[in-house]
Design a protein around this motif. Structure first.
Motif, PDB file in Angstrom:
ATOM      1  N   ASN A  95       0.739  -1.122  -0.167  1.00  0.00           N
ATOM      2  CA  ASN A  95       0.172  -0.078  -0.063  1.00  0.00           C
ATOM      3  C   ASN A  95       0.912   1.185  -0.085  1.00  0.00           C
ATOM      4  N   ASP A  96       1.892   1.116   0.846  1.00  0.00           N
ATOM      5  CA  ASP A  96       2.610   2.670   0.867  1.00  0.00           C
ATOM      6  C   ASP A  96       3.497   2.855  -0.374  1.00  0.00           C
ATOM      7  N   MET A  97       3.942   1.561  -1.057  1.00  0.00           N
ATOM      8  CA  MET A  97       4.487   1.751  -2.250  1.00  0.00           C
ATOM      9  C   MET A  97       3.493   2.394  -3.741  1.00  0.00           C
ATOM     10  N   PHE A  98       2.667   1.840  -3.738  1.00  0.00           N
ATOM     11  CA  PHE A  98       1.719   2.475  -4.483  1.00  0.00           C
ATOM     12  C   PHE A  98       1.120   3.810  -4.167  1.00  0.00           C
ATOM     13  N   PHE A  99       1.016   4.032  -2.641  1.00  0.00           N
ATOM     14  CA  PHE A  99       0.608   5.454  -2.497  1.00  0.00           C
ATOM     15  C   PHE A  99       1.716   6.432  -2.959  1.00  0.00           C
ATOM     16  N   LYS A 100       2.815   5.998  -2.699  1.00  0.00           N
ATOM     17  CA  LYS A 100       3.965   6.796  -3.082  1.00  0.00           C
ATOM     18  C   LYS A 100       4.152   7.128  -4.596  1.00  0.00           C
ATOM     19  N   TYR A 101       3.721   6.189  -5.502  1.00  0.00           N
ATOM     20  CA  TYR A 101       3.575   5.971  -6.738  1.00  0.00           C
ATOM     21  C   TYR A 101       2.412   7.059  -7.465  1.00  0.00           C
ATOM     22  N   GLY A 102       1.363   6.902  -6.702  1.00  0.00           N
ATOM     23  CA  GLY A 102       0.094   8.086  -7.016  1.00  0.00           C
ATOM     24  C   GLY A 102      -1.198   7.447  -7.025  1.00  0.00           C
ATOM     25  N   ILE A 103      -1.093   6.023  -6.554  1.00  0.00           N
ATOM     26  CA  ILE A 103      -2.592   5.412  -6.460  1.00  0.00           C
ATOM     27  C   ILE A 103      -2.869   4.757  -5.281  1.00  0.00           C
ATOM     28  N   ARG A 104      -4.180   4.149  -5.125  1.00  0.00           N
ATOM     29  CA  ARG A 104      -4.626   3.302  -4.026  1.00  0.00           C
ATOM     30  C   ARG A 104      -5.512   2.471  -4.460  1.00  0.00           C
ATOM     31  N   ILE A 105      -5.172   1.000  -4.113  1.00  0.00           N
ATOM     32  CA  ILE A 105      -6.061   0.134  -4.445  1.00  0.00           C
ATOM     33  C   ILE A 105      -7.175  -0.092  -3.228  1.00  0.00           C
ATOM     34  N   ARG A 106      -8.157   0.218  -3.453  1.00  0.00           N
ATOM     35  CA  ARG A 106      -9.110   0.003  -1.983  1.00  0.00           C
ATOM     36  C   ARG A 106      -9.588  -1.350  -1.915  1.00  0.00           C
ATOM     37  N   PRO A 107      -9.576  -1.952  -0.499  1.00  0.00           N
ATOM     38  CA  PRO A 107     -10.152  -3.108  -0.507  1.00  0.00           C
ATOM     39  C   PRO A 107     -11.328  -3.550  -0.580  1.00  0.00           C
ATOM     40  N   LEU A 136       0.581   4.681 -15.320  1.00  0.00           N
ATOM     41  CA  LEU A 136       1.478   5.787 -14.567  1.00  0.00           C
ATOM     42  C   LEU A 136       2.689   5.977 -15.461  1.00  0.00           C
ATOM     43  N   GLU A 137       3.189   7.188 -15.613  1.00  0.00           N
ATOM     44  CA  GLU A 137       3.939   7.528 -16.425  1.00  0.00           C
ATOM     45  C   GLU A 137       4.531   8.958 -15.785  1.00  0.00           C
ATOM     46  N   GLY A 138       6.038   8.774 -15.561  1.00  0.00           N
ATOM     47  CA  GLY A 138       6.640  10.058 -15.189  1.00  0.00           C
ATOM     48  C   GLY A 138       7.972   9.536 -14.309  1.00  0.00           C
ATOM     49  N   LYS A 139       8.421  10.412 -13.480  1.00  0.00           N
ATOM     50  CA  LYS A 139       9.516  10.284 -12.584  1.00  0.00           C
ATOM     51  C   LYS A 139       9.225  10.071 -11.138  1.00  0.00           C
ATOM     52  N   PHE A 140       9.308   8.601 -10.767  1.00  0.00           N
ATOM     53  CA  PHE A 140       8.923   8.219  -9.845  1.00  0.00           C
ATOM     54  C   PHE A 140       9.985   8.362  -8.474  1.00  0.00           C
ATOM     55  N   HIS A 141       9.189   8.699  -7.359  1.00  0.00           N
ATOM     56  CA  HIS A 141       9.935   8.949  -6.293  1.00  0.00           C
ATOM     57  C   HIS A 141       9.947   7.468  -5.419  1.00  0.00           C
ATOM     58  N   SER A 142      11.106   7.319  -4.919  1.00  0.00           N
ATOM     59  CA  SER A 142      11.284   5.860  -3.887  1.00  0.00           C
ATOM     60  C   SER A 142      10.145   5.970  -2.914  1.00  0.00           C
ATOM     61  N   VAL A 143       9.711   4.907  -2.411  1.00  0.00           N
ATOM     62  CA  VAL A 143       8.982   4.588  -1.465  1.00  0.00           C
ATOM     63  C   VAL A 143       9.733   4.962  -0.221  1.00  0.00           C
ATOM     64  N   TYR A 144      11.134   4.498  -0.154  1.00  0.00           N
ATOM     65  CA  TYR A 144      12.104   4.679   1.101  1.00  0.00           C
ATOM     66  C   TYR A 144      12.617   6.094   1.016  1.00  0.00           C
ATOM     67  N   GLU A 145      12.462   7.027   0.217  1.00  0.00           N
ATOM     68  CA  GLU A 145      12.582   8.512   0.235  1.00  0.00           C
ATOM     69  C   GLU A 145      12.696   8.959   1.766  1.00  0.00           C
TER      70      GLU A 145
END
Length: 562
Positions: A302-314, A428-437
């Motif tokens: 969840n935190d990785m997808f959130f950083k990339y710009g989406i959320r998959i709802r349960p 998703l297209e662009g410059k991704f930021h690391s989830v561990y930034e």
């Protein structure tokens, strides 16, 4: 004598003029496309692919024989397109073949074609009310050296007429042949990896996808088990691949595994995520009660997808536009009968109308099953919704009990007001930021990067989109084919479009966006004026030719009789 010399001079001049004209046409060859939609004008990508052919490339087209006008139209469009390819490079050699021409070999040839995956189509030939059944093989095979590939000429479209299928297929022709030529004439370069180690789909359930990808790319499995001991070396090895596919993981990813995948993305690796956010399988319902519990699945992503710009709802999507399911009703034994009912938790997904992207252009319905909504979040990443549920869909929060009895529910548009259009596949297209930034790293890595270069990924909220069924002998069937209903969905086309889009450096996938306006005759109007049509198309040209012949003979006699 003087007249004879003049005649000889005229003949010599004529022959010389024709010879010069032929010689000039050899060097000044030009074809003109006068169609409004420029359907015979090859794209620059196709021209580049054809120009690189260095040895004879043979194309056998099996559209030859007695079949309806729609298929004649497809035959004509195919021939004209191949002539355009051949005009660009003489190494392109094609022929039209009737595989069923010899009646005594008909059955054996049909069987051999089916075994090669060249499935036939049964069509009805209607001639003024008299109907006959004909078998058509809408396929071609491109061969260059020891490599060959199948080329589908007729697109499958559920509920569409033959004429509508032909129009859609003509729009697909240039891409189909350009892709085939590119496949057999060029060596593989890009590498695809299938991620294992977290309960992903077994190879037999993605076997058809693997075989199809193998035509154009190198493909191999990659297990993340080594991350626990040698994470840095595992990451360096993974970076050698161009695309990673994570197909329906069922076990949570460790932080170390997440860092490996995250840095793979940051360093330019393309990814396709097929993730089930809710734990539910259709086979788990085939028990005595016909029920099972659907509950959220924690994959630690969840935190990785959130950083990339989406959320998959349960949640699960319940859609009125649903694919069918076959169930048995009645008393056990001879009293049971199979019925086809809509399964509202298995939506029939069509491309988003707002998605101006070649991945989903000219694509038919795709079967999803127990899928969840993807919520785009605000950040610097560009998001394109490729697929979404219909306007008549709603969410069911997990956990909840799923029952086969839900298939017998009588639902209508009024049951889905104020909701719908939930994204289920996002680019998703662009410059991704690391989830561990700005966070403590799970393992030390001197090459760690916070921000990546321009990259792409596709997230799909259903792992079954890539899953093929198995036949009674345990062999894979074509991806998208539902054996219970006999319906072939567009899952395979969608998945291959995703792969080609992410790995396509020469823009081949963009040819799919080409629009063709193909006029089709109205059969009913033709039958209403059948005699009149015959007179206009057959008798009138003959009459005009006869008049011309009479006039030419009369004038010739009058001139030479003086």
């Amino acid at each position: 004598m003087k007249t004879a010399n003049n005649n000889i001079k005229k003949v010599a001049l004529t022959i010389g003029f024709i010879a010069i004209l032929n010689l000039a046409s050899h060097f000044l060859y030009k074809r003109f496309d006068l169609t409004a939609d420029k359907r015979y004008t090859l794209s620059q990508t196709s021209l580049n692919i054809v120009a690189d052919i260095k040895e004879p490339l043979y194309i056998d087209v099996f559209l030859e024989g007695d079949f309806p006008g729609e298929f004649k139209k497809l035959q004509t469009e195919t021939q004209q397109l191949l002539e355009e390819f051949k005009s660009q490079n003489s190494n392109v050699i094609f022929q039209f073949v009737n595989p069923l021409e010899k009646e005594e070999e008909r059955d054996s040839i049909m069987q051999s074609f089916i075994q090669r995956g060249l499935t036939p189509v049964n069509v009805t030939v209607n001639d003024k009310g008299q109907q006959t059944q004909e078998v058509v093989f809408p396929w071609a095979i491109a061969t260059c050296g020891n490599r060959s590939v199948k080329v589908p000429l007729l697109k499958n479209m559920m509920g569409a007429s033959t004429a509508e299928k032909v129009v859609s297929s003509v729009q697909h022709l240039e891409y189909a042949f350009a892709n085939a030529i590119n496949t057999v004439s060029k060596d593989k370069q890009k590498k695809v990896v299938i991620i294992n180690g977290n309960g992903e789909l077994e190879d037999r359930y993605i076997a058809d996808f693997i075989k199809t990808v193998r035509d154009n790319y190198f493909i191999a499995p990659f297990t993340l088990d080594s991350v626990a001991k040698t994470p840095v070396q595992t990451l360096e090895h993974l970076k050698k691949y161009d695309l990673a596919i994570i197909a329906k993981p069922t076990e949570a990813f460790s932080d170390e595994e997440k860092q490996v995948l995250d840095q793979y993305v940051i360093n330019g690796g393309k990814t396709i995520w097929l993730v089930d956010q809710v734990n539910m399988e259709i086979d788990s319902l085939y028990n005595e009660t016909g029920t099972n519990l659907a509950f959220p699945r924690d994959l630690n992503l969840n935190d990785m997808f959130f950083k990339y710009g989406i959320r998959i709802r349960p949640d699960l999507i319940k859609d009125l536009v649903a694919t069918p399911i076959i169930l048995e009703t009645g008393e056990p034994g001879s009293g049971t009968q199979k019925v086809q009912l809509p399964w509202y938790l298995s939506p029939m997904i069509y491309p988003s109308q707002d998605a101006n992207n070649p991945i989903v252009t000219n694509l038919d319905g795709i079967k999803f099953q127990f899928c969840s909504p993807i919520e785009p979040l605000k950040n610097n990443i560009n998001k394109t919704i490729l697929l979404q549920s219909s306007q008549y869909s709603k969410l069911i929060g997990a956990p909840f009990e799923v029952s086969l009895r839900m298939a017998s529910e009588e639902l209508g548009p009024k049951d889905f007001t104020g909701s719908g259009n939930y994204p289920v596949a996002v680019l998703l297209e662009g410059k991704f930021h690391s989830v561990y930034e700005n966070r403590v790293l799970p393992f030390k890595d001197s090459s760690f990067k916070n921000i990546g270069k321009e990259n792409k990924m596709i997230v799909i909220s259903d792992g079954d989109v890539i899953k093929n069924q198995l036949d009674k002998d345990g062999r894979e069937v074509e991806l998208g084919l539902d054996q219970r209903t006999g319906i072939l969905y567009a899952n395979k086309d969608f998945m291959m479009n995703c792969v080609n889009y992410l790995l396509d450096d020469n823009g081949l996938i963009n040819i799919r966006s080409k629009e063709v306006n193909l006029p089709i005759l109205d059969k009913e109007k033709v039958y209403e004026s059948y005699t009149q049509s015959q007179v206009i198309t057959v008798a009138v040209p003959i009459f005009i030719l006869l008049l011309f012949g009479i006039a030419f003979t009369f004038l010739r006699k009058r001139n030479y009789s003086k």
